[in-house]
Design an enzyme around this catalytic site. Structure first.
Site, mmCIF file in Angstrom:
data_model
loop_
_atom_site.group_PDB
_atom_site.id
_atom_site.type_symbol
_atom_site.label_atom_id
_atom_site.label_comp_id
_atom_site.label_asym_id
_atom_site.label_seq_id
_atom_site.Cartn_x
_atom_site.Cartn_y
_atom_site.Cartn_z
ATOM 1 N N ASN A 88 0.815 -1.068 -0.088
ATOM 2 C CA ASN A 88 -0.008 -0.002 -0.160
ATOM 3 C C ASN A 88 0.897 1.101 0.053
ATOM 4 O OD1 ASN A 88 -2.271 -1.618 0.102
ATOM 5 N ND2 ASN A 88 -3.304 -0.353 1.618
ATOM 6 N N THR A 126 -3.971 8.322 10.804
ATOM 7 C CA THR A 126 -4.246 7.965 12.086
ATOM 8 C C THR A 126 -3.514 8.593 13.227
ATOM 9 O OG1 THR A 126 -5.037 5.944 11.174
ATOM 10 C CG2 THR A 126 -5.194 6.008 13.564
ATOM 11 N N SER A 132 -11.002 5.397 13.710
ATOM 12 C CA SER A 132 -11.401 5.682 12.413
ATOM 13 C C SER A 132 -11.896 7.050 12.250
ATOM 14 C CB SER A 132 -12.775 4.474 12.310
ATOM 15 O OG SER A 132 -11.958 3.314 12.368
ATOM 16 N N SER A 159 2.711 3.156 9.242
ATOM 17 C CA SER A 159 3.695 1.986 8.559
ATOM 18 C C SER A 159 4.904 2.597 7.695
ATOM 19 C CB SER A 159 2.812 0.995 7.793
ATOM 20 O OG SER A 159 1.903 0.489 8.606
ATOM 21 N N GLU A 365 -7.025 -0.377 7.249
ATOM 22 C CA GLU A 365 -7.895 0.631 6.198
ATOM 23 C C GLU A 365 -9.415 0.516 6.329
ATOM 24 O OE1 GLU A 365 -5.611 2.117 4.867
ATOM 25 O OE2 GLU A 365 -4.815 1.105 2.913
ATOM 26 N N GLY A 366 -9.751 0.671 7.588
ATOM 27 C CA GLY A 366 -10.995 0.811 8.092
ATOM 28 C C GLY A 366 -11.542 -0.579 8.716
#
Length: 409
Positions: A88, A126, A132, A159, A365-366
């Site tokens: 990602n 985040t 979220s 990350s 990712e949610g």
């Protein structure tokens, strides 16, 4: 003809498997034991085209599309999910943010090197108190100071922030403007002061590719590295996360298949009372549930990818695909571990750490609950998931807007 069964897609699948078996699988355990970041492997993956599937050739991509990208993610995760965790950052969220919202100069400067694996990417949204609810709890603040911004705050689950060369970070530029007060920035931690990333100890996850808590103390971002205008950050990240959900769903599908395949092998090899474990109806019941869930998730994930390739409204279907795939990977990891019995906890068998990645993809990712809220609100008519489709003013990666912009100049 089903695009997912086309010769081109099957060729992509075969290429990824050959690459992973030759370049990654034989050496990844060594990187893990040393706690060494696999920069060389990322470069090889970029050179092989594993990060550029959705990007046009004008910026170094292959223009194969989201379906190809999902298959790449699926097969990389099936072979070694630890290494696939960088996908990602290299081929989705980070370069996508820049392509969608950056100037043509920013896109040409940063995107080609990211998808080529020459520079290490990162995307940080985040925060520790936000989870979220990024819009409501984003506290990191960017203060304009002449020709630079100075960013102060703390990020969570960033990350590869300890290794990144070029990343995208979101901060408030207006504390009173809600979503319209969030701005995106291209960050270069090795070039400017004020950046400190500390890896977080994570049970069962990679010791080579780390997620981090990130401390920002007047971190410097030049004005020319702001991504879009002030206040446009939230629409950039929301559009980007749509594709991010899809790629994580692809990884979840790959890990589910890995759990399933390992369980099949063990059930056939393990002998109990003179017959293979797989002859027991209880084991067959578990195998049947896994096989069914995988096929259902594959259909949803591939459908979402095909819709995104066709530039159709896809936020709703991406949420459904991600939610279902996250359920499937947890089911398959749990059932595989049960089939392995005590060996399912032993490091000798990868199912022991595949279980940890199944938990990660349930959240990453949610989270599953966030996807459920989005799906339910859409179904009830409270908030349509695809209400912003075609209205954001951002580029469409699949239409090579950069080349079209250059042609107009």
């Amino acid at each position: 003809m089903d695009p997912a069964a086309s010769e081109e897609i099957e060729a992509v699948r075969d290429m990824v498997n050959r690459f992973m078996q030759k370049e990654v699988v034989p050496v990844m355990d060594g990187y893990e034991k040393r706690g060494e970041f696999p920069r060389e492997l990322i470069g090889k993956a970029g050179e092989a085209g594993l990060y550029g599937a959705v990007f046009p050739e004008s910026v170094g991509g292959s223009n194969m599309g989201y379906l190809a990208a999902v298959v790449i993610q699926e097969e990389m995760a099936r072979n070694d999910v630890r290494f696939s965790s960088c996908n990602n950052q290299q081929g989705s969220t980070c370069p996508s943010c820049i392509y969608l919202g950056g100037t043509p100069e920013q896109v040409r400067k940063y995107v080609p090197n990211l998808i080529a694996g020459k520079t290490i990417g990162m995307m940080s949204l985040t925060e520790s108190g936000g989870g979220s609810d990024a819009e409501g709890n984003l506290k990191t603040f960017a203060r304009r100071d002449g020709d630079v911004y100075r960013i102060t705050g703390q990020k969570m689950w960033a990350s590869m922030a300890n290794e990144t060369d070029v990343g995208v970070l979101f901060a408030r530029t207006d504390r009173s403007a809600g979503a319209k007060g969030v701005t995106a920035f291209i960050v270069q931690p090795k070039k400017y002061p004020g950046w400190k990333a500390e890896p977080i100890a994570m049970h069962g996850l990679s010791n080579a590719l780390r997620t981090n808590v990130l401390f920002l103390d007047d971190f410097v971002v030049p004005l020319e590295d702001r991504l879009g205008e002030e206040g446009e950050g939230f629409k950039i990240i929301m559009r980007t996360l749509q594709a991010g959900r899809l790629t994580v769903a692809g990884k979840a599908l790959g890990v589910a298949r890995a759990c399933f395949e390992d369980a099949l092998g063990y059930a056939n090899d393990r002998v109990l009372r003179g017959q293979p474990l797989g002859r027991l109806q209880m084991i067959q019941s578990e195998i049947a549930e896994m096989a069914t869930a995988i096929e259902a998730s594959r259909a949803l994930v591939y459908k979402a990818a095909q819709m995104m390739d066709d530039s159709q409204p896809s936020n709703r279907i991406a949420a459904i695909a991600k939610y279902h795939a996250s359920q499937t990977v947890k089911l398959c990891a749990d059932k595989a571990q049960q089939i392995f019995g005590g060996y399912g906890l032993a490091r000798e068998y990868r199912v022991s750490w595949l279980k940890s990645y199944a938990d990660l993809f349930f959240i990453g990712e949610g989270s599953a609950n966030v996807q459920k809220v989005m799906i339910a609100e859409d179904a009830l008519g409270y908030k349509l998931a695809d209400r912003h489709h075609g209205k954001t003013g951002l580029r469409d990666i699949r239409k090579d807007d950069i080349t079209k912009e250059a042609a107009k100049v």
